[in-house]
Design an enzyme around this catalytic site. Structure first.
Site, mmCIF file in Angstrom:
data_model
loop_
_atom_site.group_PDB
_atom_site.id
_atom_site.type_symbol
_atom_site.label_atom_id
_atom_site.label_comp_id
_atom_site.label_asym_id
_atom_site.label_seq_id
_atom_site.Cartn_x
_atom_site.Cartn_y
_atom_site.Cartn_z
ATOM 1 C CG LEU A 165 -1.843 -0.808 1.184
ATOM 2 C CD1 LEU A 165 -2.780 -0.904 2.302
ATOM 3 C CD2 LEU A 165 -2.758 -0.837 -0.210
ATOM 4 C CG HIS A 166 3.346 2.211 -3.730
ATOM 5 N ND1 HIS A 166 2.952 3.219 -4.460
ATOM 6 C CD2 HIS A 166 3.099 0.914 -4.362
ATOM 7 C CE1 HIS A 166 2.817 2.642 -5.609
ATOM 8 N NE2 HIS A 166 2.612 1.411 -5.323
ATOM 9 C CG LEU A 167 1.038 8.658 -2.857
ATOM 10 C CD1 LEU A 167 0.338 9.110 -1.684
ATOM 11 C CD2 LEU A 167 2.057 9.746 -3.320
#
Length: 91
Positions: free
Chosen positions: A14-16
């Protein structure tokens, strides 16, 4: 309240970008939407409608989270978010 465990499958967790997609989808519902996470260093709860909260959870690929939805459209919200995560959040 309804909840379901789901594994984050997209390669970078769950990166940007996926966090933004998750938040945008969650914002379509009136229910309170959170998820619980756990890794070797920490356990906590994140607000799925807040990009900063989602990013702060540092969820990596292959980790499991438990989505929790509470409110008038909780079942619909849960189903939509589980489907989005299982489909890789656009990755």
């Amino acid at each position: 309240m309804v909840s379901k465990k789901v594994k984050v499958i997209n390669p970078s967790g769950l990166h940007l970008r996926p966090a933004g997609i998750l938040c945008n989808k969650a914002m379509n519902y009136k229910s309170l939407i959170t998820f619980e996470y756990q890794d070797k260093d920490k356990t906590g709860t994140a607000n799925a409608k807040s990009v900063l909260s989602v990013l702060g959870a540092c969820v990596k690929s292959g980790e499991e989270i438990e989505l929790c939805c509470e409110g008038e459209d909780e079942q619909e919200a849960l189903e939509a978010l589980v489907q989005a995560i299982e489909n890789g959040l656009g990755e």
